[in-house]
Motif scaffolding. Structure first.
Motif, PDB file in Angstrom:
ATOM      1  N   LEU A   1      87.941 -11.602  41.505  1.00 38.28           N
ATOM      2  CA  LEU A   1      87.296 -10.351  41.920  1.00 38.28           C
ATOM      3  C   LEU A   1      87.819  -9.934  43.299  1.00 38.28           C
ATOM      4  N   GLY A   2      87.990 -10.914  44.161  1.00 38.66           N
ATOM      5  CA  GLY A   2      88.500 -10.647  45.509  1.00 38.66           C
ATOM      6  C   GLY A   2      89.917 -10.106  45.519  1.00 38.66           C
ATOM      7  N   HIS A   3      90.640 -10.372  44.461  1.00 42.16           N
ATOM      8  CA  HIS A   3      91.998  -9.827  44.318  1.00 42.16           C
ATOM      9  C   HIS A   3      91.984  -8.465  43.641  1.00 42.16           C
ATOM     10  N   GLY A   4      90.784  -7.963  43.373  1.00 46.33           N
ATOM     11  CA  GLY A   4      90.663  -6.624  42.811  1.00 46.33           C
ATOM     12  C   GLY A   4      90.889  -6.526  41.315  1.00 46.33           C
ATOM     13  N   MET A   5      90.815  -7.653  40.621  1.00 47.61           N
ATOM     14  CA  MET A   5      91.058  -7.629  39.177  1.00 47.61           C
ATOM     15  C   MET A   5      89.877  -7.037  38.416  1.00 47.61           C
ATOM     16  N   SER A   6      90.188  -6.351  37.330  1.00 50.35           N
ATOM     17  CA  SER A   6      89.161  -5.830  36.428  1.00 50.35           C
ATOM     18  C   SER A   6      88.651  -6.975  35.553  1.00 50.35           C
ATOM     19  N   ASN A   7      87.553  -6.726  34.855  1.00 47.83           N
ATOM     20  CA  ASN A   7      87.037  -7.735  33.933  1.00 47.83           C
ATOM     21  C   ASN A   7      88.085  -8.104  32.885  1.00 47.83           C
ATOM     22  N   ARG A   8      88.780  -7.096  32.404  1.00 47.40           N
ATOM     23  CA  ARG A   8      89.807  -7.348  31.387  1.00 47.40           C
ATOM     24  C   ARG A   8      90.942  -8.213  31.944  1.00 47.40           C
ATOM     25  N   GLN A   9      91.390  -7.903  33.158  1.00 48.82           N
ATOM     26  CA  GLN A   9      92.455  -8.700  33.777  1.00 48.82           C
ATOM     27  C   GLN A   9      92.002 -10.143  33.997  1.00 48.82           C
ATOM     28  N   ILE A  10      90.758 -10.309  34.438  1.00 46.85           N
ATOM     29  CA  ILE A  10      90.221 -11.663  34.641  1.00 46.85           C
ATOM     30  C   ILE A  10      90.184 -12.404  33.311  1.00 46.85           C
ATOM     31  N   ALA A  11      89.709 -11.729  32.263  1.00 51.11           N
ATOM     32  CA  ALA A  11      89.633 -12.344  30.936  1.00 51.11           C
ATOM     33  C   ALA A  11      91.018 -12.787  30.453  1.00 51.11           C
ATOM     34  N   LEU A  12      92.010 -11.938  30.634  1.00 52.70           N
ATOM     35  CA  LEU A  12      93.373 -12.288  30.213  1.00 52.70           C
ATOM     36  C   LEU A  12      93.929 -13.448  31.040  1.00 52.70           C
ATOM     37  N   THR A  13      93.655 -13.437  32.331  1.00 53.78           N
ATOM     38  CA  THR A  13      94.142 -14.497  33.215  1.00 53.78           C
ATOM     39  C   THR A  13      93.528 -15.845  32.863  1.00 53.78           C
ATOM     40  N   LEU A  14      92.226 -15.845  32.581  1.00 54.36           N
ATOM     41  CA  LEU A  14      91.514 -17.099  32.315  1.00 54.36           C
ATOM     42  C   LEU A  14      91.447 -17.451  30.825  1.00 54.36           C
ATOM     43  N   VAL A  15      92.007 -16.579  29.981  1.00 54.95           N
ATOM     44  CA  VAL A  15      92.025 -16.764  28.531  1.00 54.95           C
ATOM     45  C   VAL A  15      90.596 -16.959  27.997  1.00 54.95           C
ATOM     46  N   VAL A  16      89.749 -15.993  28.344  1.00 54.17           N
ATOM     47  CA  VAL A  16      88.374 -15.934  27.842  1.00 54.17           C
ATOM     48  C   VAL A  16      88.092 -14.489  27.445  1.00 54.17           C
ATOM     49  N   SER A  17      86.938 -14.255  26.835  1.00 53.41           N
ATOM     50  CA  SER A  17      86.586 -12.891  26.445  1.00 53.41           C
ATOM     51  C   SER A  17      86.033 -12.116  27.645  1.00 53.41           C
ATOM     52  N   GLU A  18      86.066 -10.808  27.534  1.00 55.08           N
ATOM     53  CA  GLU A  18      85.465  -9.974  28.577  1.00 55.08           C
ATOM     54  C   GLU A  18      83.965 -10.231  28.656  1.00 55.08           C
ATOM     55  N   HIS A  19      83.351 -10.508  27.527  1.00 61.18           N
ATOM     56  CA  HIS A  19      81.921 -10.829  27.497  1.00 61.18           C
ATOM     57  C   HIS A  19      81.637 -12.064  28.363  1.00 61.18           C
ATOM     58  N   THR A  20      82.492 -13.067  28.261  1.00 62.58           N
ATOM     59  CA  THR A  20      82.336 -14.281  29.074  1.00 62.58           C
ATOM     60  C   THR A  20      82.489 -13.958  30.551  1.00 62.58           C
ATOM     61  N   VAL A  21      83.447 -13.121  30.888  1.00 61.54           N
ATOM     62  CA  VAL A  21      83.648 -12.721  32.284  1.00 61.54           C
ATOM     63  C   VAL A  21      82.406 -12.002  32.793  1.00 61.54           C
ATOM     64  N   LYS A  22      81.861 -11.091  31.996  1.00 63.42           N
ATOM     65  CA  LYS A  22      80.653 -10.370  32.407  1.00 63.42           C
ATOM     66  C   LYS A  22      79.491 -11.327  32.635  1.00 63.42           C
ATOM     67  N   ALA A  23      79.378 -12.347  31.802  1.00 62.82           N
ATOM     68  CA  ALA A  23      78.310 -13.341  31.969  1.00 62.82           C
ATOM     69  C   ALA A  23      78.504 -14.113  33.275  1.00 62.82           C
ATOM     70  N   HIS A  24      79.738 -14.495  33.567  1.00 62.29           N
ATOM     71  CA  HIS A  24      80.018 -15.190  34.835  1.00 62.29           C
ATOM     72  C   HIS A  24      79.686 -14.291  36.022  1.00 62.29           C
ATOM     73  N   ILE A  25      80.067 -13.037  35.935  1.00 55.91           N
ATOM     74  CA  ILE A  25      79.806 -12.108  37.037  1.00 55.91           C
ATOM     75  C   ILE A  25      78.309 -11.927  37.245  1.00 55.91           C
ATOM     76  N   ALA A  26      77.549 -11.845  36.171  1.00 58.93           N
ATOM     77  CA  ALA A  26      76.094 -11.712  36.294  1.00 58.93           C
ATOM     78  C   ALA A  26      75.505 -12.911  37.037  1.00 58.93           C
ATOM     79  N   LYS A  27      75.993 -14.098  36.718  1.00 58.52           N
ATOM     80  CA  LYS A  27      75.506 -15.304  37.393  1.00 58.52           C
ATOM     81  C   LYS A  27      75.954 -15.335  38.856  1.00 58.52           C
TER      82      LYS A  27
END
Length: 72
Positions: A15-41
């Motif tokens: 997030l600090g590097h300015g990545m979107s949820n989609r970019q984070i998901a692609l980088t970490l090889v997870v779904s966008e839904h998983t990224v959103k759950a992590h961000i909520a936490k």
């Protein structure tokens, strides 16, 4: 940062590097839904209200620890 899991820390730093949820998901090889759950936490743990606030906190964290890497 200590209250975050290792995966939440990864998301936080991306997030600090300015990545979107989609970019984070692609980088970490997870779904966008998983990224959103992590961000909520992350928002809850940091006591902030928005993804933007978390991203700014991550940027400040990165600047403090790696000023040579982060240019503003």
């Amino acid at each position: 940062m200590d209250r975050l899991t290792s995966r939440q820390r990864e998301v936080f730093l991306l997030l600090g590097h300015g990545m979107s949820n989609r970019q984070i998901a692609l980088t970490l090889v997870v779904s966008e839904h998983t990224v959103k759950a992590h961000i909520a936490k992350i928002l809850k743990e940091l006591g902030v209200e928005s993804r933007l606030q978390a991203g700014l906190a991550a940027l400040l964290y990165l600047q403090e620890r790696h000023p040579e890497v982060v240019a503003v």
